[in-house]
Design a protein around this motif. Structure first.
Motif, PDB file in Angstrom:
ATOM      1  N   VAL A 110       0.845  -1.195   0.000  1.00  0.00           N
ATOM      2  CA  VAL A 110       0.000   0.000   0.000  1.00  0.00           C
ATOM      3  C   VAL A 110       0.879   1.243   0.000  1.00  0.00           C
ATOM      4  CG1 VAL A 110      -1.883  -1.133   1.211  1.00  0.00           C
ATOM      5  CG2 VAL A 110      -0.146   0.086   2.525  1.00  0.00           C
ATOM      6  N   LYS A 111       0.386   2.300  -0.638  1.00  0.00           N
ATOM      7  CA  LYS A 111       1.149   3.560  -0.627  1.00  0.00           C
ATOM      8  C   LYS A 111       0.752   4.392   0.599  1.00  0.00           C
ATOM      9  CE  LYS A 111       3.460   3.205  -4.602  1.00  0.00           C
ATOM     10  NZ  LYS A 111       3.402   1.736  -4.530  1.00  0.00           N
ATOM     11  N   VAL A 112      -0.526   4.464   0.882  1.00  0.00           N
ATOM     12  CA  VAL A 112      -1.019   5.218   2.033  1.00  0.00           C
ATOM     13  C   VAL A 112      -1.738   4.231   2.947  1.00  0.00           C
ATOM     14  CG1 VAL A 112      -2.464   7.121   2.820  1.00  0.00           C
ATOM     15  CG2 VAL A 112      -1.315   7.270   0.597  1.00  0.00           C
ATOM     16  N   PRO A 113      -1.085   3.798   4.022  1.00  0.00           N
ATOM     17  CA  PRO A 113      -1.679   2.751   4.847  1.00  0.00           C
ATOM     18  C   PRO A 113      -2.869   3.246   5.656  1.00  0.00           C
ATOM     19  CG  PRO A 113       0.494   3.392   5.688  1.00  0.00           C
ATOM     20  CD  PRO A 113       0.239   4.217   4.474  1.00  0.00           C
ATOM     21  N   GLY A 114      -3.823   2.363   5.863  1.00  0.00           N
ATOM     22  CA  GLY A 114      -4.957   2.655   6.724  1.00  0.00           C
ATOM     23  C   GLY A 114      -4.735   2.087   8.114  1.00  0.00           C
ATOM     24  N   VAL A 115      -5.677   2.375   8.994  1.00  0.00           N
ATOM     25  CA  VAL A 115      -5.566   1.942  10.388  1.00  0.00           C
ATOM     26  C   VAL A 115      -5.517   0.419  10.504  1.00  0.00           C
ATOM     27  CG1 VAL A 115      -6.880   1.851  12.557  1.00  0.00           C
ATOM     28  CG2 VAL A 115      -6.565   4.041  11.372  1.00  0.00           C
ATOM     29  N   ASP A 116      -6.373  -0.275   9.754  1.00  0.00           N
ATOM     30  CA  ASP A 116      -6.385  -1.736   9.836  1.00  0.00           C
ATOM     31  C   ASP A 116      -5.068  -2.338   9.361  1.00  0.00           C
ATOM     32  OD1 ASP A 116      -8.943  -1.610  10.794  1.00  0.00           O
ATOM     33  OD2 ASP A 116      -9.905  -2.073   8.876  1.00  0.00           O
ATOM     34  N   GLN A 117      -4.499  -1.715   8.329  1.00  0.00           N
ATOM     35  CA  GLN A 117      -3.224  -2.218   7.821  1.00  0.00           C
ATOM     36  C   GLN A 117      -2.104  -1.983   8.839  1.00  0.00           C
ATOM     37  OE1 GLN A 117      -3.898   0.017   4.327  1.00  0.00           O
ATOM     38  NE2 GLN A 117      -4.413  -1.777   3.075  1.00  0.00           N
ATOM     39  N   CYS A 118      -2.173  -0.861   9.548  1.00  0.00           N
ATOM     40  CA  CYS A 118      -1.164  -0.597  10.585  1.00  0.00           C
ATOM     41  C   CYS A 118      -1.285  -1.606  11.730  1.00  0.00           C
ATOM     42  CB  CYS A 118      -1.306   0.829  11.106  1.00  0.00           C
ATOM     43  SG  CYS A 118      -0.755   2.067   9.900  1.00  0.00           S
ATOM     44  N   ARG A 119      -2.523  -1.952  12.078  1.00  0.00           N
ATOM     45  CA  ARG A 119      -2.710  -2.954  13.131  1.00  0.00           C
ATOM     46  C   ARG A 119      -2.135  -4.295  12.680  1.00  0.00           C
ATOM     47  NH1 ARG A 119      -7.725  -2.420  13.713  1.00  0.00           N
ATOM     48  NH2 ARG A 119      -7.564  -0.825  15.352  1.00  0.00           N
ATOM     49  N   ALA A 120      -2.421  -4.674  11.423  1.00  0.00           N
ATOM     50  CA  ALA A 120      -1.904  -5.939  10.888  1.00  0.00           C
ATOM     51  C   ALA A 120      -0.375  -5.924  10.842  1.00  0.00           C
ATOM     52  CB  ALA A 120      -2.477  -6.184   9.490  1.00  0.00           C
ATOM     53  N   LEU A 121       0.182  -4.776  10.495  1.00  0.00           N
ATOM     54  CA  LEU A 121       1.642  -4.656  10.479  1.00  0.00           C
ATOM     55  C   LEU A 121       2.216  -4.875  11.873  1.00  0.00           C
ATOM     56  CD1 LEU A 121       4.383  -3.855   9.222  1.00  0.00           C
ATOM     57  CD2 LEU A 121       3.865  -1.515   9.964  1.00  0.00           C
ATOM     58  N   GLY A 122       1.588  -4.258  12.886  1.00  0.00           N
ATOM     59  CA  GLY A 122       2.064  -4.425  14.252  1.00  0.00           C
ATOM     60  C   GLY A 122       2.086  -5.894  14.665  1.00  0.00           C
ATOM     61  N   GLN A 123       1.019  -6.602  14.334  1.00  0.00           N
ATOM     62  CA  GLN A 123       0.968  -8.034  14.659  1.00  0.00           C
ATOM     63  C   GLN A 123       2.081  -8.802  13.943  1.00  0.00           C
ATOM     64  OE1 GLN A 123      -3.061  -8.838  13.478  1.00  0.00           O
ATOM     65  NE2 GLN A 123      -3.939  -8.166  15.435  1.00  0.00           N
ATOM     66  N   ALA A 124       2.256  -8.495  12.666  1.00  0.00           N
ATOM     67  CA  ALA A 124       3.267  -9.218  11.885  1.00  0.00           C
ATOM     68  C   ALA A 124       4.673  -8.913  12.407  1.00  0.00           C
ATOM     69  CB  ALA A 124       3.159  -8.834  10.409  1.00  0.00           C
ATOM     70  N   LEU A 125       4.887  -7.665  12.832  1.00  0.00           N
ATOM     71  CA  LEU A 125       6.209  -7.294  13.354  1.00  0.00           C
ATOM     72  C   LEU A 125       6.514  -8.073  14.636  1.00  0.00           C
ATOM     73  CD1 LEU A 125       8.636  -5.316  12.937  1.00  0.00           C
ATOM     74  CD2 LEU A 125       7.495  -3.812  14.594  1.00  0.00           C
ATOM     75  N   ALA A 126       5.522  -8.150  15.516  1.00  0.00           N
ATOM     76  CA  ALA A 126       5.726  -8.909  16.752  1.00  0.00           C
ATOM     77  C   ALA A 126       5.924 -10.397  16.447  1.00  0.00           C
ATOM     78  CB  ALA A 126       4.532  -8.707  17.688  1.00  0.00           C
ATOM     79  N   ALA A 127       5.199 -10.916  15.453  1.00  0.00           N
ATOM     80  CA  ALA A 127       5.363 -12.320  15.066  1.00  0.00           C
ATOM     81  C   ALA A 127       6.765 -12.561  14.510  1.00  0.00           C
ATOM     82  CB  ALA A 127       4.305 -12.714  14.032  1.00  0.00           C
ATOM     83  N   LEU A 128       7.269 -11.579  13.749  1.00  0.00           N
ATOM     84  CA  LEU A 128       8.643 -11.674  13.226  1.00  0.00           C
ATOM     85  C   LEU A 128       9.646 -11.724  14.382  1.00  0.00           C
ATOM     86  CD1 LEU A 128      10.968 -11.270  11.101  1.00  0.00           C
ATOM     87  CD2 LEU A 128      10.470  -8.834  11.219  1.00  0.00           C
ATOM     88  N   HIS A 129       9.465 -10.843  15.365  1.00  0.00           N
ATOM     89  CA  HIS A 129      10.386 -10.833  16.511  1.00  0.00           C
ATOM     90  C   HIS A 129      10.343 -12.159  17.263  1.00  0.00           C
ATOM     91  CE1 HIS A 129      10.241  -6.124  16.583  1.00  0.00           C
ATOM     92  NE2 HIS A 129      10.946  -6.613  15.578  1.00  0.00           N
ATOM     93  N   ALA A 130       9.133 -12.720  17.397  1.00  0.00           N
ATOM     94  CA  ALA A 130       9.000 -14.008  18.096  1.00  0.00           C
ATOM     95  C   ALA A 130       9.662 -15.123  17.293  1.00  0.00           C
ATOM     96  CB  ALA A 130       7.515 -14.317  18.331  1.00  0.00           C
ATOM     97  N   ALA A 131       9.430 -15.114  15.963  1.00  0.00           N
ATOM     98  CA  ALA A 131       9.965 -16.194  15.119  1.00  0.00           C
ATOM     99  C   ALA A 131      11.487 -16.170  15.063  1.00  0.00           C
ATOM    100  CB  ALA A 131       9.386 -16.091  13.704  1.00  0.00           C
ATOM    101  N   GLY A 132      12.076 -14.992  15.263  1.00  0.00           N
ATOM    102  CA  GLY A 132      13.528 -14.881  15.192  1.00  0.00           C
ATOM    103  C   GLY A 132      14.240 -15.204  16.493  1.00  0.00           C
ATOM    104  N   ARG A 133      13.473 -15.439  17.550  1.00  0.00           N
ATOM    105  CA  ARG A 133      14.094 -15.588  18.881  1.00  0.00           C
ATOM    106  C   ARG A 133      15.126 -16.702  18.937  1.00  0.00           C
ATOM    107  NH1 ARG A 133      12.904 -12.507  23.271  1.00  0.00           N
ATOM    108  NH2 ARG A 133      10.853 -11.496  23.310  1.00  0.00           N
ATOM    109  N   ASP A 134      14.872 -17.825  18.281  1.00  0.00           N
ATOM    110  CA  ASP A 134      15.831 -18.936  18.353  1.00  0.00           C
ATOM    111  C   ASP A 134      16.707 -19.027  17.103  1.00  0.00           C
ATOM    112  OD1 ASP A 134      13.742 -19.637  16.736  1.00  0.00           O
ATOM    113  OD2 ASP A 134      13.652 -21.725  17.409  1.00  0.00           O
ATOM    114  N   PHE A 135      16.865 -17.913  16.395  1.00  0.00           N
ATOM    115  CA  PHE A 135      17.776 -17.902  15.247  1.00  0.00           C
ATOM    116  C   PHE A 135      19.208 -17.830  15.767  1.00  0.00           C
ATOM    117  CE2 PHE A 135      19.827 -15.305  11.742  1.00  0.00           C
ATOM    118  CZ  PHE A 135      19.939 -16.367  10.857  1.00  0.00           C
ATOM    119  N   GLY A 136      20.093 -18.654  15.217  1.00  0.00           N
ATOM    120  CA  GLY A 136      21.410 -18.828  15.813  1.00  0.00           C
ATOM    121  C   GLY A 136      22.452 -17.777  15.457  1.00  0.00           C
TER     122      GLY A 136
END
Lengths: 320, 320
Positions: A110-136
């Motif tokens: 998206v070029k101009v993100p909406g509120v729902d997209q920002c919420r989805a981004l926040g979730q995905a960012l936290a999921a990324l941080h969780a998924a990377g926790r056991d990366f060596g």
């Protein structure tokens, strides 16, 4: 947007012979990607992206990026997955460049993100941080606070030609950020460049994250601060509190911030803005002749800094 | 290679709403196409190309090009087929430009064609000429012999700066070609720009022809002469007789040349070379500031002209 390296069909065919990807049906240079050359690849095995790494990527960092994408994909994160050739290698060479084939990820940025997209981004960012926790593996953030003053030194004498007073503002920001930069925050793998072009949606759903070539080991909340800058401001510098609130709430729905992270948010957001202002400023002042890419405007981040300088705490960023 | 027009996701979504193409899954700007902006489009209905026509295409010509592609596809020729929207229209508007969606054609273009590929090209060219025979529209060739002197007038005073003696050589060629240009040859729809980038192969098989935006009504043998220039010379001007023989033989396996066409071949080849030398020369001398596209070298065609000037008959082009 650019194809920096032309790949003759004969060279590509020879390169693909090392992979189990069937017959080449089509390939087209993609007019995206500021740092690397990307081709859309269609073979009888499916759709792929072929990336040739140009000079701005440090070849020694590639194993970190490629192993990280494999690790995250294995943890269920939707991101491009490197394809290994018959020798089991993900990293090859094509036309004298390091080259990698990754799976093609559907989705539209998206070029101009909406509120729902920002919420989805926040979730995905936290999921990324969780998924990377056991990366060596680890990789220091080469564009964190200690890199900013040397970056600025390359541009300081011309900064005021870009925006009056920019040199003095930047010196003051550097002094403050270097003394107040938080340490000891929870951290691990961060994306560090999660701009809107690097996040895909299909309809309303976030479908994947791409471009892990700035990923490194740093504070999780700094990644959130980068997203606040990239997703919650207009180019004129105006702040969208509703988007920021949704981004933070989305993030905390998966991983609640600790008190120290909440407290550090304004300084992290200010630092993130300065980091992008500085790299853009250096690029802006050093457009090579015949450049294929329009440099991004550093003033967009100078304007964001005006907001960050007056922010007092995380509530100013919409955190409840 | 260039994307001249950035298309925001919101504008694209609104445009696609008029089509029965399902959900948009992905779109990426393609770093090809000198004249227009092209996007690779992936929807739940399949793969497509979205083209935005930039200023060098005359909008009044678009119905000819689009109807021709539909006609040829209906006759079984492998070429992009325009997709009509729910109102039955193939031609739309997007971001202020005329815009069209066509079916995606698999295939890879060769950089250095081989003999077998030249033979396949000859067959496909003759099949194109046959398929176009009952096409109801006509379009004059706006880049034929009468256009060359006015084109040269734009560049004459600078021609020798590109290659010493080029102005005098070109004046002599123009004098000869204007007096000797053949008329009354068999003709109909020709592609008029069938360079290697516009011909796709999958493995050894020719899989399709693209880019009909120079197509017009002219002598069939002139189309063959354009292909002789585009496929049978190296950039240094050296002629590949084996490729030319295969190209002509492939063509004649489908449609034998008439005696008048065989006789006209050297002058047609010389004229075709002059046509591309001239348009390249004008572009070469008029690169706009900030151009996204590297202009093609007119000297490649000046060198081909050296060959054409000494050719006496069709045997010099490898015709048996």
């Amino acid at each position: 947007m650019a194809v920096y390296t032309e790949v003759p069909d004969s060279a590509l065919s020879a390169f693909l012979d090392a992979y189990d990807l069937g017959t080449l049906l089509s390939y087209k240079g993609i007019a995206e990607g500021v740092e690397n050359t990307n081709f859309f690849l269609h073979t009888t095995a499916g759709n792929f992206i072929l990336t040739l790494y140009e000079k701005r990527v440090n070849e020694a960092d590639l194993p970190f990026f490629l192993n990280l994408m494999e690790h995250l994909a294995r943890r269920g994160l939707a991101c491009p997955q490197p394809v290994r050739n018959r020798q089991g290698e993900a990293l090859g060479r094509l036309c004298g460049r390091p080259a990698v084939i990754v799976s093609f990820l559907d989705g539209v940025s998206v070029k101009v993100p909406g509120v729902d997209q920002c919420r989805a981004l926040g979730q995905a960012l936290a999921a990324l941080h969780a998924a990377g926790r056991d990366f060596g593996m680890t990789r220091a953030n080469s564009l964190s606070v200690s890199a900013w003053r040397p970056l600025f030194a390359q541009a300081e004498h011309q900064a005021d030609s870009v925006s009056p007073g920019l040199a003095a503002r930047t010196r003051a920001d550097l002094d403050l950020l270097e003394s107040a930069w938080p340490t000891g925050l929870p951290g691990g793998v961060i994306h560090a460049d999660l701009f809107t072009d690097n996040v895909f949606f299909i309809g309303e759903d976030l479908s994947g994250l791409i471009d892990f070539y700035f990923a490194c080991t740093d504070a999780f909340a700094y990644d959130l601060a980068i997203c606040l800058n990239a997703w919650c401001f207009s180019p004129d510098g105006s702040f969208h509190r509703d988007r920021a609130a949704a981004l933070i709430a989305g993030y905390e729905a998966v991983r609640p911030l600790e008190a120290a992270e909440v407290e550090a948010l304004p300084i992290l957001a200010r630092g993130a803005a300065l980091r992008f202002m500085l790299t853009r400023l250096v690029d802006w002042l050093n457009v090579p002749p015949g450049a294929l890419v329009q440099p991004k405007d550093p003033r967009e981040y100078d304007r964001r800094l005006t907001f960050h300088r007056q922010a007092r705490d995380a509530r100013d960023y919409g955190r409840a």
